[in-house]
Motif scaffolding. Structure first.
Motif, short mmCIF file in Angstrom:
data_model
loop_
_atom_site.label_atom_id
_atom_site.label_comp_id
_atom_site.label_asym_id
_atom_site.label_seq_id
_atom_site.Cartn_x
_atom_site.Cartn_y
_atom_site.Cartn_z
N LYS A 137 0.84 -1.21 0.00
CA LYS A 137 0.00 0.00 0.00
C LYS A 137 0.87 1.25 0.00
CE LYS A 137 -3.96 0.60 1.14
NZ LYS A 137 -5.17 1.05 0.40
N ARG A 138 1.92 1.24 0.82
CA ARG A 138 2.82 2.40 0.86
C ARG A 138 3.52 2.58 -0.48
NH1 ARG A 138 7.88 1.95 4.77
NH2 ARG A 138 8.41 0.42 3.17
N ARG A 139 4.01 1.47 -1.05
CA ARG A 139 4.69 1.56 -2.35
C ARG A 139 3.77 2.13 -3.41
NH1 ARG A 139 4.21 -1.13 -6.86
NH2 ARG A 139 2.86 -2.71 -5.93
N ILE A 140 2.55 1.63 -3.46
CA ILE A 140 1.61 2.08 -4.49
C ILE A 140 1.33 3.57 -4.34
CG2 ILE A 140 -0.80 1.87 -5.25
CD1 ILE A 140 -0.58 -1.13 -4.48
N ALA A 141 1.13 4.03 -3.09
CA ALA A 141 0.85 5.45 -2.87
C ALA A 141 2.04 6.31 -3.29
CB ALA A 141 0.52 5.68 -1.39
N GLU A 142 3.25 5.89 -2.92
CA GLU A 142 4.43 6.67 -3.28
C GLU A 142 4.66 6.66 -4.78
OE1 GLU A 142 6.30 8.57 -1.36
OE2 GLU A 142 5.04 8.11 0.38
N GLN A 143 4.51 5.51 -5.42
CA GLN A 143 4.73 5.45 -6.86
C GLN A 143 3.67 6.23 -7.62
OE1 GLN A 143 5.15 1.26 -7.82
NE2 GLN A 143 7.34 1.33 -7.44
N ARG A 144 2.44 6.28 -7.09
CA ARG A 144 1.41 7.10 -7.73
C ARG A 144 1.79 8.58 -7.63
NH1 ARG A 144 -2.91 5.18 -5.43
NH2 ARG A 144 -3.68 3.92 -7.18
N THR A 145 2.34 8.97 -6.49
CA THR A 145 2.78 10.36 -6.32
C THR A 145 3.89 10.70 -7.31
OG1 THR A 145 2.21 10.34 -3.96
CG2 THR A 145 3.77 12.00 -4.69
N PHE A 146 4.84 9.77 -7.45
CA PHE A 146 5.94 10.02 -8.40
C PHE A 146 5.43 10.05 -9.84
CE2 PHE A 146 8.73 7.97 -4.98
CZ PHE A 146 9.12 9.21 -4.48
N ALA A 147 4.44 9.19 -10.15
CA ALA A 147 3.89 9.18 -11.51
C ALA A 147 3.18 10.49 -11.81
CB ALA A 147 2.94 8.00 -11.67
N ALA A 183 2.28 8.12 -22.16
CA ALA A 183 1.48 6.89 -22.27
C ALA A 183 1.98 5.83 -21.30
CB ALA A 183 1.53 6.37 -23.71
N GLU A 184 3.30 5.76 -21.12
CA GLU A 184 3.87 4.81 -20.17
C GLU A 184 3.43 5.13 -18.74
OE1 GLU A 184 8.23 3.56 -18.34
OE2 GLU A 184 8.13 4.64 -20.25
N ALA A 186 0.70 6.75 -17.93
CA ALA A 186 -0.74 6.44 -17.83
C ALA A 186 -0.95 4.94 -17.60
CB ALA A 186 -1.45 6.88 -19.10
N ARG A 187 -0.19 4.13 -18.31
CA ARG A 187 -0.29 2.68 -18.12
C ARG A 187 0.15 2.30 -16.70
NH1 ARG A 187 2.84 -1.66 -18.38
NH2 ARG A 187 4.68 -0.42 -18.91
N THR A 188 1.18 2.97 -16.20
CA THR A 188 1.65 2.71 -14.84
C THR A 188 0.56 3.04 -13.83
OG1 THR A 188 3.96 3.12 -15.43
CG2 THR A 188 3.37 3.35 -13.11
N LEU A 189 -0.12 4.15 -14.01
CA LEU A 189 -1.18 4.54 -13.09
C LEU A 189 -2.35 3.55 -13.11
CD1 LEU A 189 -1.21 8.40 -13.70
CD2 LEU A 189 -0.58 7.23 -11.58
N VAL A 190 -2.68 3.07 -14.31
CA VAL A 190 -3.74 2.06 -14.42
C VAL A 190 -3.33 0.79 -13.68
CG1 VAL A 190 -4.97 0.54 -16.02
CG2 VAL A 190 -4.72 2.96 -16.55
N ASP A 191 -2.08 0.38 -13.86
CA ASP A 191 -1.60 -0.83 -13.19
C ASP A 191 -1.55 -0.65 -11.68
OD1 ASP A 191 -0.61 -3.53 -13.54
OD2 ASP A 191 1.33 -2.79 -12.85
N ILE A 374 13.08 14.14 -14.12
CA ILE A 374 12.23 12.98 -14.42
C ILE A 374 12.97 11.69 -14.12
CG2 ILE A 374 11.11 11.71 -16.30
CD1 ILE A 374 10.43 14.45 -17.56
N ALA A 375 14.25 11.65 -14.47
CA ALA A 375 15.05 10.45 -14.18
C ALA A 375 15.11 10.19 -12.68
CB ALA A 375 16.46 10.63 -14.76
N ILE A 376 15.21 11.25 -11.89
CA ILE A 376 15.24 11.09 -10.43
C ILE A 376 13.92 10.52 -9.93
CG2 ILE A 376 15.28 12.37 -8.25
CD1 ILE A 376 17.36 14.24 -9.55
N LEU A 377 12.80 11.00 -10.49
CA LEU A 377 11.48 10.47 -10.09
C LEU A 377 11.38 8.98 -10.41
CD1 LEU A 377 9.19 13.41 -11.26
CD2 LEU A 377 9.71 12.75 -8.90
N LYS A 378 11.89 8.58 -11.58
CA LYS A 378 11.87 7.16 -11.93
C LYS A 378 12.70 6.33 -10.93
CE LYS A 378 11.32 7.71 -16.95
NZ LYS A 378 11.96 7.49 -18.27
N LEU A 379 13.87 6.87 -10.58
CA LEU A 379 14.73 6.15 -9.65
C LEU A 379 14.08 6.05 -8.26
CD1 LEU A 379 18.18 7.67 -10.67
CD2 LEU A 379 17.42 5.32 -11.03
N ARG A 380 13.40 7.11 -7.84
CA ARG A 380 12.73 7.07 -6.53
C ARG A 380 11.59 6.05 -6.54
NH1 ARG A 380 14.93 10.64 -3.29
NH2 ARG A 380 15.76 12.62 -4.09
#
Length: 404
Positions: A137-147, A183-184, A186-191, A374-380
């Protein structure tokens, strides 16, 4: 129950659970709710049943009461015309071998202890699963924020690229790249939405609600090297104890089973004989006459079960040690990956800072700076994946060991 009805029932249950939204709960509250999980409650009842069975195993069988008549004449029915005719009331009591009864009681108590060990192991596994889900749950919330932050950066980058195009720079191809990366995202957010729904459903199964609880503090539990520190080995050890009582029970079958019978008989007075009362008594005991066909094979079977349990004990010890080493390797790997990713972030941040200095000096564009961000956000986002993997591995490693 039809398949459609079961599906509707499951959907309705999850709708009730999930419709309430996230609940603020302490982790201690969730642990208490976890103890109420049906699978744990069922094991508790099984352990209680074995304890009650242990109590019943030492009791004597019910006595047999008999009421009847002896030597009653058929063609001239009468209680006072034939000397052997009498009325009888009897009682018979069997006394099974005390050693056998104690062995069966010990076996039931050992089975209760085994079930309790299984229950403890099951709770530890469910607790590890709960921590894993909270980490997800924490990972999903953080990754959604980064996305979402990446999307904002792509908006900013689009404006910069369009300005460069207006200034006559050949940067049109960058717009296609930006749209592809959008698009990538958007697909990440759907997943991530799918993963969150699956996680919420599993949390509903575990604790009956979707908590908004954070991941508790996690520390890897050290293993001293003793096999009995593993839940699985304790379960196997309890099973071995059960088979030991099975051997004792098989040996007790050579001992006699005693019985006692007492009959009170009453004869009516006849024309040529007096009435009288008398008592008959009898003691019985069994003799293992067919031991080679019954007791001996039963004992060999009990010893074979004990040998099998000993091998399962050894297998459980090996498997548990291997699982501990495997989870420990995952923890080390995740920690190392986090360090590597943090190193990459530091390197990109230095590059971004250098690009910013160059840009402020009037040389170069602003797009490389946004690319770096953007690269930093991906790495985070990758770090969050490794954090969740590490938390899950620590929880699963700790679940292998008896910590209380």
């Amino acid at each position: 129950m039809s398949k459609m009805f079961r599906s509707l029932l499951a959907t309705a249950f999850m709708s009730v659970v999930l419709a309430k939204g996230a609940h603020a709960q302490s982790f201690e509250d969730l642990e208490s709710r976890l103890w109420s999980h049906p699978s744990l409650t069922a094991l508790g009842y099984e352990a209680e049943a074995d304890r009650e069975r242990a109590t019943a195993a030492t009791a004597l069988p019910d006595p047999v009461i008999s009421v009847g008549i002896n030597n009653f004449p058929i063609f001239d029915p009468s209680f006072d015309s034939y000397l052997p005719t009498n009325k009888a009331v009897g009682i018979r009591q069997q006394f099974p071998s005390l050693a056998g009864r104690e062995a069966r009681a010990g076996e039931a108590r050992a089975m209760s202890a085994q079930t309790e060990a299984v229950r403890d192991a099951r709770y530890a596994a469910l607790r590890a699963e709960l921590i894993t889900l909270l980490a997800e749950k924490r990972r999903i919330a953080e990754q959604r924020t980064f996305a979402d932050a990446r999307n904002a950066k792509y908006d900013e980058l689009t404006g910069v690229v369009e300005a460069e195009i207006d200034a006559g720079r050949p940067a049109v191809y960058r717009l296609a790249e930006i749209e592809s990366e959008r698009a990538e995202v958007a697909r990440t957010l759907v997943d991530l939405d799918r993963q969150e729904a699956e996680t919420d459903a599993q949390l509903g199964d575990l604790v009956g609600l979707v908590p908004s609880t954070g991941v508790p503090a996690l520390n890897e539990t050290d293993w001293s090297g003793a096999a009995l520190e593993f839940h699985a080995v304790r379960v196997a050890d309890a099973a071995l104890r059960v088979t030991g009582y099975g051997v004792d029970e098989a040996r007790s079958e050579w001992k006699p089973e005693w019985g006692a019978q007492l009959t009170y008989q009453q004869r009516d007075e006849g024309a040529t004989f007096a009435g009288d009362d008398w008592v008959s008594g009898m003691v019985t005991f069994t003799v293992p006459l067919w031991a080679e066909k019954k007791q001996a094979p039963n004992l060999r079977a009990a010893k074979a079960r004990q040998a099998s349990a000993e091998q399962r004990y050894q297998a459980a010890a090996r498997t548990a040690a291997a699982q501990y080493a495997s989870q420990d390797a995952v923890i080390r790997s995740a920690a190392a990956s986090i360090d590597v990713l943090n190193g990459k972030i530091a390197a990109v941040e230095d590059e971004v800072e250098a690009q910013l200095i160059t840009y402020e000096s009037g040389v170069g564009g602003y797009a490389p700076i946004i690319d770096g961000e953007i690269a930093i956000l991906k790495l985070r986002a990758e770090i969050e994946t490794e954090k969740a993997r590490k938390a899950s591995a620590i929880a699963r490693l700790n679940a292998l060991l008896v910590t209380q």
